[in-house]
Design a protein around this motif. Sequence first.
Motif, PDB file in Angstrom:
ATOM      1  N   ARG A  38       0.659  -1.303   0.246  1.00  0.00           N
ATOM      2  CA  ARG A  38       0.042  -0.069  -0.176  1.00  0.00           C
ATOM      3  C   ARG A  38       0.919   1.230   0.081  1.00  0.00           C
ATOM      4  NH1 ARG A  38      -2.603  -0.597   6.167  1.00  0.00           N
ATOM      5  NH2 ARG A  38      -0.602   0.212   7.141  1.00  0.00           N
ATOM      6  N   GLN A  39       0.171   2.380  -0.627  1.00  0.00           N
ATOM      7  CA  GLN A  39       0.939   3.617  -0.526  1.00  0.00           C
ATOM      8  C   GLN A  39      -0.088   4.714   0.034  1.00  0.00           C
ATOM      9  OE1 GLN A  39       2.829   4.556  -4.104  1.00  0.00           O
ATOM     10  NE2 GLN A  39       4.274   5.921  -3.190  1.00  0.00           N
ATOM     11  N   ALA A  40       0.194   5.222   0.910  1.00  0.00           N
ATOM     12  CA  ALA A  40      -0.562   6.486   1.547  1.00  0.00           C
ATOM     13  C   ALA A  40       0.069   7.844   0.892  1.00  0.00           C
ATOM     14  CB  ALA A  40      -0.199   6.490   3.108  1.00  0.00           C
ATOM     15  N   PRO A  41      -0.716   8.807   0.730  1.00  0.00           N
ATOM     16  CA  PRO A  41      -0.362   9.891   0.349  1.00  0.00           C
ATOM     17  C   PRO A  41       0.706  10.609   0.783  1.00  0.00           C
ATOM     18  CG  PRO A  41      -2.898   9.925   0.575  1.00  0.00           C
ATOM     19  CD  PRO A  41      -2.261   8.563   1.128  1.00  0.00           C
ATOM     20  N   GLY A  42       1.847  10.729  -0.029  1.00  0.00           N
ATOM     21  CA  GLY A  42       3.205  11.549   0.610  1.00  0.00           C
ATOM     22  C   GLY A  42       4.141  10.498   1.154  1.00  0.00           C
ATOM     23  N   LYS A  43       3.711   9.109   1.219  1.00  0.00           N
ATOM     24  CA  LYS A  43       4.552   8.401   1.773  1.00  0.00           C
ATOM     25  C   LYS A  43       5.049   7.156   0.829  1.00  0.00           C
ATOM     26  CE  LYS A  43       2.460   8.502   6.486  1.00  0.00           C
ATOM     27  NZ  LYS A  43       2.182   7.742   7.440  1.00  0.00           N
ATOM     28  N   GLU A  44       5.974   6.261   1.143  1.00  0.00           N
ATOM     29  CA  GLU A  44       6.414   5.396   0.008  1.00  0.00           C
ATOM     30  C   GLU A  44       5.652   4.141   0.448  1.00  0.00           C
ATOM     31  OE1 GLU A  44      11.360   6.213   0.299  1.00  0.00           O
ATOM     32  OE2 GLU A  44      10.472   4.432   1.003  1.00  0.00           O
ATOM     33  N   ARG A  45       5.647   3.163  -0.801  1.00  0.00           N
ATOM     34  CA  ARG A  45       5.109   2.089  -0.751  1.00  0.00           C
ATOM     35  C   ARG A  45       5.352   1.481   0.297  1.00  0.00           C
ATOM     36  NH1 ARG A  45       3.876  -0.290  -6.572  1.00  0.00           N
ATOM     37  NH2 ARG A  45       2.947   1.812  -6.831  1.00  0.00           N
TER      38      ARG A  45
END
Length: 126
Positions: A38-45
């Motif tokens: 998963r990848q949250a906004p502004g974060k790495e997968r």
Amino acid sequence: QVQLVESGGGLVQAGDSLRLSCAITGRPYETYALAWLRQAPGKEREFVASIDWSGQTTYYADSVKGRFTCSRDNAKNMVYLQMNSLKPEDTAAYFCAVSSSHAYDLFRGTGEILNWGKGTLVTVSS
């Protein structure tokens, strides 16, 4: 080449459940490990879960252990992610991936990903 298409994402409230599905087509994938990331906004997968070719062995990130369950149905060429007790921090785009590596290598972050799906968005409101 193996193709993957995720579905099942949506907007839910904290504490709700969702079941993500990933349909797999192309070359026979029964011997491959599969993973959810998963990848949250502004974060790495980040790694969420992986499952070996037989479906007998699974690995989970600490953040989802006990809440998420990964399973696969090789007869239907499907892999699933059952997500229970969802939290706002689970909000992310979720991707399924196929790997020639072992499911444990995916858990460790050293597995080789052969292909990804385009993802499905999960939004958890507080």
